[in-house]
Motif scaffolding. Structure first.
Motif, PDB file in Angstrom:
ATOM      1  N   ALA A  85       0.506  -1.362  -0.077  1.00 10.64           N
ATOM      2  CA  ALA A  85       0.090  -0.041   0.256  1.00 10.64           C
ATOM      3  C   ALA A  85       1.000   0.778   0.137  1.00 10.64           C
ATOM      4  N   LYS A  86       2.280   1.294   0.814  1.00  9.43           N
ATOM      5  CA  LYS A  86       2.513   2.420   0.551  1.00  9.43           C
ATOM      6  C   LYS A  86       4.416   2.851  -0.353  1.00  9.43           C
ATOM      7  N   GLN A  87       4.062   1.329  -0.821  1.00  8.19           N
ATOM      8  CA  GLN A  87       4.660   1.577  -2.067  1.00  8.19           C
ATOM      9  C   GLN A  87       3.358   2.233  -3.394  1.00  8.19           C
ATOM     10  N   ALA A  88       2.435   2.032  -3.399  1.00  8.96           N
ATOM     11  CA  ALA A  88       1.101   2.562  -4.125  1.00  8.96           C
ATOM     12  C   ALA A  88       1.113   3.611  -4.740  1.00  8.96           C
ATOM     13  N   LEU A  89       0.757   4.305  -2.585  1.00  9.12           N
ATOM     14  CA  LEU A  89       0.653   5.635  -2.414  1.00  9.12           C
ATOM     15  C   LEU A  89       2.168   6.531  -2.804  1.00  9.12           C
ATOM     16  N   ASP A  90       2.722   6.008  -3.054  1.00 11.68           N
ATOM     17  CA  ASP A  90       4.971   6.653  -3.753  1.00 11.68           C
ATOM     18  C   ASP A  90       4.662   7.341  -4.851  1.00 11.68           C
ATOM     19  N   LYS A  91       4.500   5.748  -5.259  1.00 11.61           N
ATOM     20  CA  LYS A  91       4.237   5.722  -7.041  1.00 11.61           C
ATOM     21  C   LYS A  91       2.952   6.784  -7.110  1.00 11.61           C
ATOM     22  N   VAL A  92       2.151   6.836  -7.055  1.00  7.97           N
ATOM     23  CA  VAL A  92       1.160   8.457  -6.896  1.00  7.97           C
ATOM     24  C   VAL A  92       1.977  10.033  -6.686  1.00  7.97           C
ATOM     25  N   ILE A  93       2.603   9.243  -5.297  1.00  4.91           N
ATOM     26  CA  ILE A  93       2.848  10.766  -5.766  1.00  4.91           C
ATOM     27  C   ILE A  93       3.998  11.329  -6.136  1.00  4.91           C
ATOM     28  N   THR A  94       5.069  10.584  -6.738  1.00  4.03           N
ATOM     29  CA  THR A  94       5.908  10.907  -7.207  1.00  4.03           C
ATOM     30  C   THR A  94       5.359  10.512  -8.833  1.00  4.03           C
ATOM     31  N   LYS A  95       4.261  10.309  -9.385  1.00  4.49           N
ATOM     32  CA  LYS A  95       3.489  10.818 -10.647  1.00  4.49           C
ATOM     33  C   LYS A  95       3.078  11.871 -10.746  1.00  4.49           C
ATOM     34  N   SER A  96       2.819  12.579  -9.272  1.00  2.77           N
ATOM     35  CA  SER A  96       1.231  13.075  -9.605  1.00  2.77           C
ATOM     36  C   SER A  96       2.501  14.874 -10.225  1.00  2.77           C
ATOM     37  N   ARG A  97       1.832  16.292 -10.325  1.00  2.00           N
ATOM     38  CA  ARG A  97       2.758  17.016 -11.010  1.00  2.00           C
ATOM     39  C   ARG A  97       2.088  17.941  -9.490  1.00  2.00           C
ATOM     40  N   ILE A  98       2.846  19.225  -9.579  1.00  3.05           N
ATOM     41  CA  ILE A  98       2.496  20.493  -8.618  1.00  3.05           C
ATOM     42  C   ILE A  98       1.662  20.208  -7.865  1.00  3.05           C
ATOM     43  N   HIS A  99       0.314  19.914  -8.245  1.00  2.00           N
ATOM     44  CA  HIS A  99      -1.004  20.235  -8.079  1.00  2.00           C
ATOM     45  C   HIS A  99      -0.981  19.307  -6.650  1.00  2.00           C
ATOM     46  N   PHE A 100      -0.638  18.217  -6.835  1.00  2.00           N
ATOM     47  CA  PHE A 100      -0.724  17.570  -5.596  1.00  2.00           C
ATOM     48  C   PHE A 100      -2.222  16.641  -5.797  1.00  2.00           C
ATOM     49  N   TYR A 101      -3.100  16.949  -6.413  1.00  3.35           N
ATOM     50  CA  TYR A 101      -4.312  16.701  -6.616  1.00  3.35           C
ATOM     51  C   TYR A 101      -5.154  14.968  -5.901  1.00  3.35           C
ATOM     52  N   CYS A 124      -7.752  22.053  -1.803  1.00  4.95           N
ATOM     53  CA  CYS A 124      -6.895  22.389  -2.172  1.00  4.95           C
ATOM     54  C   CYS A 124      -7.453  24.064  -3.056  1.00  4.95           C
ATOM     55  N   ILE A 125      -8.217  24.269  -2.449  1.00  2.00           N
ATOM     56  CA  ILE A 125      -8.474  26.076  -2.601  1.00  2.00           C
ATOM     57  C   ILE A 125      -8.347  26.514  -1.731  1.00  2.00           C
ATOM     58  N   ALA A 126      -7.593  26.295  -0.525  1.00  2.00           N
ATOM     59  CA  ALA A 126      -7.527  26.790   0.844  1.00  2.00           C
ATOM     60  C   ALA A 126      -5.397  26.869   0.123  1.00  2.00           C
ATOM     61  N   LEU A 127      -5.231  25.744  -0.151  1.00  2.00           N
ATOM     62  CA  LEU A 127      -3.687  25.748  -0.831  1.00  2.00           C
ATOM     63  C   LEU A 127      -3.412  26.253  -1.880  1.00  2.00           C
ATOM     64  N   LEU A 128      -4.129  25.894  -2.901  1.00  2.00           N
ATOM     65  CA  LEU A 128      -3.686  26.836  -4.667  1.00  2.00           C
ATOM     66  C   LEU A 128      -4.339  27.381  -5.161  1.00  2.00           C
ATOM     67  N   GLY A 129      -5.742  28.186  -4.765  1.00  2.00           N
ATOM     68  CA  GLY A 129      -6.842  28.452  -5.101  1.00  2.00           C
ATOM     69  C   GLY A 129      -6.649  27.859  -6.781  1.00  2.00           C
ATOM     70  N   ARG A 130      -7.506  26.848  -6.568  1.00  2.00           N
ATOM     71  CA  ARG A 130      -8.576  25.571  -7.862  1.00  2.00           C
ATOM     72  C   ARG A 130      -8.657  24.340  -7.521  1.00  2.00           C
ATOM     73  N   ILE A 131      -9.163  24.628  -7.985  1.00  2.00           N
ATOM     74  CA  ILE A 131      -9.248  22.655  -8.058  1.00  2.00           C
ATOM     75  C   ILE A 131      -9.050  21.774  -9.329  1.00  2.00           C
ATOM     76  N   LYS A 162       4.015  29.623   0.721  1.00  2.00           N
ATOM     77  CA  LYS A 162       4.720  29.429   1.715  1.00  2.00           C
ATOM     78  C   LYS A 162       4.099  28.540   2.753  1.00  2.00           C
ATOM     79  N   GLU A 163       3.337  28.030   3.573  1.00  2.00           N
ATOM     80  CA  GLU A 163       3.008  27.318   4.402  1.00  2.00           C
ATOM     81  C   GLU A 163       1.932  27.182   4.466  1.00  2.00           C
ATOM     82  N   LEU A 164       1.365  25.999   5.121  1.00  2.00           N
ATOM     83  CA  LEU A 164      -0.248  25.418   5.489  1.00  2.00           C
ATOM     84  C   LEU A 164      -0.884  26.449   5.812  1.00  2.00           C
ATOM     85  N   PRO A 165      -2.469  26.478   5.197  1.00  2.00           N
ATOM     86  CA  PRO A 165      -3.159  27.184   5.733  1.00  2.00           C
ATOM     87  C   PRO A 165      -3.652  26.811   6.484  1.00  2.00           C
ATOM     88  N   GLU A 166      -5.140  27.548   7.286  1.00  2.00           N
ATOM     89  CA  GLU A 166      -5.481  27.556   8.635  1.00  2.00           C
ATOM     90  C   GLU A 166      -6.528  26.088   9.067  1.00  2.00           C
TER      91      GLU A 166
END
Length: 345
Positions: free
Chosen positions: A5-21, A59-66, A327-331
């Motif tokens: 399960a961790k390997q699958a999660l790490d693979k998704v993280i590695t393949k994710s673009r910058i927005h990390f959806y 994502c709205i709080a983090l990135l301002g988009r969805i 710059k930092e995590l939102p509230e």
């Protein structure tokens, strides 16, 4: 099972673009399970659709988009990390007070630290010292950013092309053959609505512009940019080969295609231009070396005073719109106090 399960999660993280959806969606599923306990991780239908809304709120709080990707593309997440893996992740996450949620968001912040370094170079460098090759390499050599390199190529290309079109004051004239006035009168409402032409205005002139089709994370081979004088532009941050070129040509319905790519062998270009049916479709193939040379001229060439600042401003504007600075995590995430989680995943 947890290891898989961790390997699958790490693979998704590695393949994710910058927005990390997709990783964020997993984090929010685990958060919901840990704090509300109102979903069954083994039953995908209890969170398949709802989890998109949980993800979007963050994502709205983090990135301002969805995410604007297709439903099918978004649902591919559950092929990469199926419910049986999510069950294992959820169990560990509950037992360790949100450790996997923290793990995912720390990966997100790490990627954005890399991104901010790249953005700072763009925003804080003047035309005298800005090197487009260095800017590209900030993405190319960072594993966390490389997945977003195609968008960087789009922005670099569009900023240059559109700045030059505006500076040259290019204009496009659309006119009607006067021998066809009888047809124009029959379809005058159409001509006025679609072409801004009518019996009293047989031609119209507008500024030449180049447009990006849109900002999306969907993986496709569709159109990236188009010009209002009829050219379709496809951007690839890969080296061009026959298979890639054929896929581009077959997926774009245009008689004039410009391909922008990392590099292309002369033999491939000649092959493309001589194959039956392709000769008139591919107008030109532009490589990274062309872009670097043109940026050099714009920044430090004969007309740098006219072009340099304008191009750099356009580039910075598009980069900041595409990649919001974090710059930092939102509230919404600070309230969870992930910094207090010491358990490692």
């Amino acid at each position: 099972m947890l290891k898989a399960a961790k390997q699958a999660l790490d693979k998704v993280i590695t393949k994710s673009r910058i927005h990390f959806y997709k990783p964020i969606q997993i984090a929010e599923i685990l958060y919901r399970d840990r704090t509300f306990g109102d979903i069954d991780l083994g039953n995908l239908e209890t969170y398949r659709t709802k989890s998109k809304a949980w993800r979007d709120e963050v994502c709205i709080a983090l990135l301002g988009r969805i995410s604007t990707s297709s439903a099918k593309f978004q649902d591919d997440l559950f092929n990469a990390i199926p419910p049986q893996f999510i069950v294992e992740l959820g169990k560990f996450n509950r037992e360790h007070n949100g450790a996997i949620e923290s793990y995912i968001y720390n990966k997100f912040i790490g990627k954005y630290i890399q991104l901010n370094n790249a953005l700072d170079y763009c925003l804080n460098t003047d035309k005298a010292s800005f090197e487009i090759s260095h800017f590209i390499n900030l993405f190319w050599y960072e594993a966390g950013l490389k997945r977003s390199l195609d968008k960087v190529y789009e922005i670099i290309t569009h900023s240059l092309f559109d700045t030059l079109a505006q500076t040259l004051e290019l204009s496009i004239t659309l006119s009607i053959n006067q021998d066809k006035l009888n047809i124009l009168k029959e379809f005058e409402d159409f001509a006025k609505s679609v072409m801004c032409l009518d019996s009293n205005n047989l031609f119209t002139t507008q500024k030449a512009r180049i447009y990006r089709v849109g900002v999306t994370n969907a993986a496709d081979r569709g159109l990236d940019m188009y010009a209002n004088w009829g050219v379709a532009i496809q951007i690839k941050h890969l080296s061009l080969d026959n298979e890639l070129a054929e896929s581009i040509v077959s997926h774009i319905q245009s008689d004039r295609i410009i391909i922008v790519c990392k590099e292309a062998e002369k033999s491939i270009i000649l092959s493309l231009l001589t194959q039956i049916g392709w000769r008139n479709k591919i107008q030109s193939i532009i490589t990274e070396s062309h872009l670097i040379a043109w940026y050099e001229k714009a920044m430090r060439g004969k007309y740098a005073n006219l072009l340099g600042d304008k191009l750099l401003e356009a580039l910075c504007l598009e980069i900041t719109e595409e990649f919001p600075s974090v710059k930092e995590l939102p509230e919404i995430l600070k309230e969870r106090h992930y910094e207090n989680i010491k358990d490692e995943f």
